[in-house]
Design a protein around this motif. Structure first.
Motif, mmCIF file in Angstrom:
data_model
loop_
_atom_site.group_PDB
_atom_site.id
_atom_site.type_symbol
_atom_site.label_atom_id
_atom_site.label_comp_id
_atom_site.label_asym_id
_atom_site.label_seq_id
_atom_site.Cartn_x
_atom_site.Cartn_y
_atom_site.Cartn_z
ATOM 1 N N ILE A 63 0.825 -1.212 0.000
ATOM 2 C CA ILE A 63 0.000 0.000 0.000
ATOM 3 C C ILE A 63 0.860 1.264 0.000
ATOM 4 O O ILE A 63 0.565 2.233 -0.698
ATOM 5 N N PHE A 64 1.929 1.243 0.809
ATOM 6 C CA PHE A 64 2.773 2.422 0.988
ATOM 7 C C PHE A 64 4.173 2.176 0.428
ATOM 8 O O PHE A 64 4.745 1.114 0.642
ATOM 9 N N PRO A 65 4.758 3.181 -0.237
ATOM 10 C CA PRO A 65 6.147 3.043 -0.698
ATOM 11 C C PRO A 65 7.101 2.916 0.496
ATOM 12 O O PRO A 65 6.834 3.427 1.589
ATOM 13 N N ALA A 66 8.215 2.235 0.260
ATOM 14 C CA ALA A 66 9.187 1.979 1.327
ATOM 15 C C ALA A 66 9.712 3.269 1.958
ATOM 16 O O ALA A 66 9.896 3.334 3.180
ATOM 17 N N ASP A 67 9.946 4.316 1.148
ATOM 18 C CA ASP A 67 10.482 5.565 1.706
ATOM 19 C C ASP A 67 9.483 6.239 2.633
ATOM 20 O O ASP A 67 9.866 6.872 3.617
ATOM 21 N N VAL A 68 8.199 6.085 2.357
ATOM 22 C CA VAL A 68 7.168 6.670 3.222
ATOM 23 C C VAL A 68 7.131 5.921 4.555
ATOM 24 O O VAL A 68 7.065 6.542 5.626
ATOM 25 N N ILE A 69 7.187 4.602 4.499
ATOM 26 C CA ILE A 69 7.185 3.808 5.733
ATOM 27 C C ILE A 69 8.408 4.152 6.571
ATOM 28 O O ILE A 69 8.301 4.358 7.790
ATOM 29 N N GLU A 70 9.568 4.260 5.930
ATOM 30 C CA GLU A 70 10.808 4.594 6.640
ATOM 31 C C GLU A 70 10.719 5.976 7.300
ATOM 32 O O GLU A 70 11.071 6.144 8.470
ATOM 33 N N ARG A 74 8.267 5.956 10.278
ATOM 34 C CA ARG A 74 8.866 5.312 11.465
ATOM 35 C C ARG A 74 9.863 6.251 12.142
ATOM 36 O O ARG A 74 9.931 6.331 13.365
ATOM 37 N N LEU A 75 10.646 6.973 11.340
ATOM 38 C CA LEU A 75 11.593 7.942 11.900
ATOM 39 C C LEU A 75 10.840 9.029 12.668
ATOM 40 O O LEU A 75 11.171 9.331 13.823
ATOM 41 N N ILE A 76 9.829 9.595 12.050
ATOM 42 C CA ILE A 76 9.069 10.682 12.690
ATOM 43 C C ILE A 76 8.422 10.207 13.978
ATOM 44 O O ILE A 76 8.544 10.858 15.019
ATOM 45 N N THR A 77 7.744 9.063 13.945
ATOM 46 C CA THR A 77 7.041 8.595 15.158
ATOM 47 C C THR A 77 8.012 8.142 16.246
ATOM 48 O O THR A 77 7.638 8.103 17.415
ATOM 49 N N SER A 78 9.259 7.846 15.873
ATOM 50 C CA SER A 78 10.246 7.508 16.903
ATOM 51 C C SER A 78 10.787 8.751 17.600
ATOM 52 O O SER A 78 11.321 8.680 18.701
ATOM 53 N N LEU A 79 10.633 9.925 16.946
ATOM 54 C CA LEU A 79 11.197 11.155 17.483
ATOM 55 C C LEU A 79 10.184 12.105 18.105
ATOM 56 O O LEU A 79 10.521 12.862 19.009
ATOM 57 N N VAL A 80 8.957 12.099 17.601
ATOM 58 C CA VAL A 80 7.965 13.060 18.073
ATOM 59 C C VAL A 80 6.591 12.413 18.226
ATOM 60 O O VAL A 80 6.301 11.399 17.607
ATOM 61 N N ASN A 81 5.773 13.054 19.040
ATOM 62 C CA ASN A 81 4.374 12.672 19.161
ATOM 63 C C ASN A 81 3.613 13.505 18.142
ATOM 64 O O ASN A 81 3.685 14.728 18.158
ATOM 65 N N THR A 82 2.888 12.861 17.259
ATOM 66 C CA THR A 82 2.159 13.603 16.229
ATOM 67 C C THR A 82 0.710 13.844 16.635
ATOM 68 O O THR A 82 -0.182 13.853 15.799
ATOM 69 N N GLY A 83 0.478 14.043 17.912
ATOM 70 C CA GLY A 83 -0.871 14.335 18.398
ATOM 71 C C GLY A 83 -1.382 15.664 17.893
ATOM 72 O O GLY A 83 -0.770 16.317 17.047
ATOM 73 N N ALA A 84 -2.490 16.086 18.431
ATOM 74 C CA ALA A 84 -3.196 17.262 17.928
ATOM 75 C C ALA A 84 -2.483 18.589 18.197
ATOM 76 O O ALA A 84 -2.678 19.540 17.462
ATOM 77 N N TYR A 85 -1.658 18.662 19.233
ATOM 78 C CA TYR A 85 -1.105 19.957 19.612
ATOM 79 C C TYR A 85 0.408 20.011 19.450
ATOM 80 O O TYR A 85 1.110 19.046 19.699
ATOM 81 N N SER A 86 0.882 21.168 19.014
ATOM 82 C CA SER A 86 2.316 21.429 18.925
ATOM 83 C C SER A 86 2.502 22.936 19.046
ATOM 84 O O SER A 86 1.535 23.684 19.198
#
Length: 147
Positions: free
Chosen positions: A109-116, A119-131
């Motif tokens: 469904i998703f290209p490998a670069d998008v998955i990579e 995973r990098l983003i979610t390992s570094l930050v919380n992508t919740g509603a507020y920033s």
């Protein structure tokens, strides 16, 4: 203490000042700027209504000096023929629902670069509603390095 909770900081400060004896006016329809009262939401305004009338006229087979209506007022790039920005949508899907990256058919469904990248983003930050109002510092840093 009897406090009035109002979402707008400006209105709340006027109300608090009035309670302390500094001001007697409170923000209301009567005290707001006349231009604010007359303001319209352009997405549903007169121009859009007229465009819809023209569209119905064209669909009924009538002749007009043009053949189609293109709605350019709402900032929808797909309306003027641009394809959806797939990468951003895919990345948003995976960062907001990280478990999708571990789905057994994710690579179909998703290209490998998008998955990579997700995973990098979610390992570094919380992508919740507020920033931060200017965006998360990590993304601002990445963008400034790119520029």
């Amino acid at each position: 203490m009897n406090t009035m909770m109002v979402l707008s900081r400006g209105v709340r400060s006027v109300c608090l000042s009035a309670r302390r004896g500094y001001a007697t006016e409170v923000f209301s329809v009567d005290t707001m700027n006349a231009n604010l009262r007359k303001m319209q939401y352009a997405v549903r305004g007169v121009v859009v209504a007229r465009a819809e009338e023209h569209k119905e006229t064209l669909c009924a087979g009538a002749e007009l000096p043009f053949k189609e209506i293109i709605h350019c007022n709402i900032g929808n790039p797909q309306e003027v023929g641009n394809p959806p920005i797939t990468y951003i949508r895919q990345l948003s899907s995976l960062t907001n629902y990280p478990e999708l990256a571990d789905y057994e058919h994710a690579a179909d469904i998703f290209p490998a670069d998008v998955i990579e990248k997700a995973r990098l983003i979610t390992s570094l930050v919380n992508t919740g509603a507020y920033s931060h109002s200017q965006g998360h510092h990590l993304f601002r840093e990445w963008i400034s390095k790119f520029i």
